[in-house]
Design an enzyme around this catalytic site. Structure first.
Site, PDB file in Angstrom:
ATOM      1  N   ASP A  67       0.818  -1.220   0.000  1.00  0.00           N
ATOM      2  CA  ASP A  67       0.000   0.000   0.000  1.00  0.00           C
ATOM      3  C   ASP A  67       0.850   1.268   0.000  1.00  0.00           C
ATOM      4  O   ASP A  67       2.075   1.211   0.181  1.00  0.00           O
ATOM      5  CB  ASP A  67      -0.964  -0.004   1.196  1.00  0.00           C
ATOM      6  CG  ASP A  67      -0.291  -0.405   2.508  1.00  0.00           C
ATOM      7  OD1 ASP A  67       0.951  -0.473   2.556  1.00  0.00           O
ATOM      8  OD2 ASP A  67      -1.009  -0.652   3.480  1.00  0.00           O
ATOM      9  N   ASP A 136      -8.110  -2.452  13.798  1.00  0.00           N
ATOM     10  CA  ASP A 136      -9.478  -2.735  13.339  1.00  0.00           C
ATOM     11  C   ASP A 136      -9.529  -3.957  12.418  1.00  0.00           C
ATOM     12  O   ASP A 136     -10.546  -4.236  11.798  1.00  0.00           O
ATOM     13  CB  ASP A 136     -10.079  -1.500  12.637  1.00  0.00           C
ATOM     14  CG  ASP A 136      -9.279  -1.083  11.404  1.00  0.00           C
ATOM     15  OD1 ASP A 136      -8.265  -1.744  11.086  1.00  0.00           O
ATOM     16  OD2 ASP A 136      -9.674  -0.085  10.755  1.00  0.00           O
ATOM     17  N   HIS A 138      -7.527  -4.406   9.742  1.00  0.00           N
ATOM     18  CA  HIS A 138      -7.143  -4.176   8.345  1.00  0.00           C
ATOM     19  C   HIS A 138      -5.832  -4.861   7.993  1.00  0.00           C
ATOM     20  O   HIS A 138      -4.958  -5.030   8.827  1.00  0.00           O
ATOM     21  CB  HIS A 138      -7.149  -2.680   7.974  1.00  0.00           C
ATOM     22  CG  HIS A 138      -6.041  -1.854   8.540  1.00  0.00           C
ATOM     23  ND1 HIS A 138      -6.253  -0.806   9.402  1.00  0.00           N
ATOM     24  CD2 HIS A 138      -4.701  -1.887   8.330  1.00  0.00           C
ATOM     25  CE1 HIS A 138      -5.095  -0.249   9.694  1.00  0.00           C
ATOM     26  NE2 HIS A 138      -4.134  -0.882   9.059  1.00  0.00           N
ATOM     27  N   GLU A 143      -9.769  -1.752   4.783  1.00  0.00           N
ATOM     28  CA  GLU A 143     -10.472  -1.418   6.023  1.00  0.00           C
ATOM     29  C   GLU A 143     -11.754  -2.249   6.159  1.00  0.00           C
ATOM     30  O   GLU A 143     -12.254  -2.793   5.166  1.00  0.00           O
ATOM     31  CB  GLU A 143     -10.842   0.072   6.005  1.00  0.00           C
ATOM     32  CG  GLU A 143      -9.635   1.013   6.013  1.00  0.00           C
ATOM     33  CD  GLU A 143      -9.002   1.171   7.401  1.00  0.00           C
ATOM     34  OE1 GLU A 143      -9.104   0.253   8.236  1.00  0.00           O
ATOM     35  OE2 GLU A 143      -8.385   2.228   7.628  1.00  0.00           O
TER      36      GLU A 143
END
Ligand code: GLP
Length: 236
Positions: A67, A136, A138, A143
């Site tokens: 990313d 979370d 990810h 996400e």
């Protein structure tokens, strides 16, 4: 799934580096999928050390990163290209032209995403994908969502991710709100996946992701379906 619990971050890093170096030894021209974040720093330091003493050779290895923040160029010290150069590529004998990170400053973001998936395909796919995990759930910057996104795409970062990553920026406002990330298709089609997580704070999400239901609300949970997954977790 091979779930390995270790006691220290050092042990986690040593185990992860051994798996990656094993991959490179088995296939010197392999394609490594690499990750950023604080989790892989120890692993990268050990890889660099092994390279320095001549234990492992990266000259034929190719890498694709997961990313990149939208809007940060390679000279920005918080861009993931900068991170990779400074924490790994500058310290090993890899050919820099064989290292790929999505271009978060591309004029045509949609075309950049499409080209990134084509690039991975043209390299013959990823042999070993290294991952961290966000609080979370990810992976990369995939996400929590209502569906798993297959292709490389642009994402709007969750508030909790912006908050977590703000520790690296001068202020929360400086954290980019969007990013490009490899999708679940790229990650899941890797021949092997190695996820590393450390710290008490990651305990709940690790349990949810690997021992809970498979759901796009916990993106990493899809890895339970991967035929060759290793998770290394250290509570410390
Ligand atoms: C970022 C990266 C992820 C990484 C996550 C966890 O958001 N995009 O690839 O896994 O942070 O980072 P850390 O290892 O610092 O907890």
């Amino acid at each position: 799934m091979d779930f390995i619990k270790v006691n220290t971050y050092e042990e986690l890093s040593a185990r992860a580096a051994a798996i990656i170096c094993g991959q490179v030894a088995m296939k010197p021209q392999c394609v490594l999928g690499l990750a950023t974040g604080s989790s892989p720093l120890g692993t990268y330091a050990i890889m660099a050390e092994k390279n320095k003493v001549g234990e492992i050779d990266f000259s034929r290895v190719k890498t694709v990163n997961l990313d990149e923040y939208v809007g940060l160029d390679s000279n920005h010290d918080q861009s993931y290209r900068y991170f990779m150069n400074h924490n790994l590529f500058h310290h090993i004998n890899i050919d820099k032209s064989n290292t790929y990170v999505p271009n978060g400053c591309a004029k045509d973001i949609a075309a950049e995403c499409e080209a990134y998936d084509k690039l991975i395909e043209s390299l013959g796919g990823i042999d070993l994908q290294l991952l961290g995990i966000g609080y979370d759930g990810h992976i990369g910057f995939n996400e929590p969502d209502t569906q798993f996104e297959k292709a490389t795409h642009k994402v709007t970062l969750d508030d909790s991710t912006i908050e977590a990553n703000s520790r690296f920026f001068a202020s929360r406002d400086d954290v980019p709100k969007t990013a490009l990330t490899m999708g679940m298709g790229g990650i899941m089609s890797a021949k092997k996946v190695l996820l590393i997580a450390n710290g008490k704070g990651k305990k709940d999400i690790v349990e949810k992701a690997f021992f809970g239901p498979i759901t796009p609300e916990v993106p990493a949970s899809i890895l339970q379906l991967h035929p060759n997954l290793t998770v290394i977790y250290s509570e410390n």
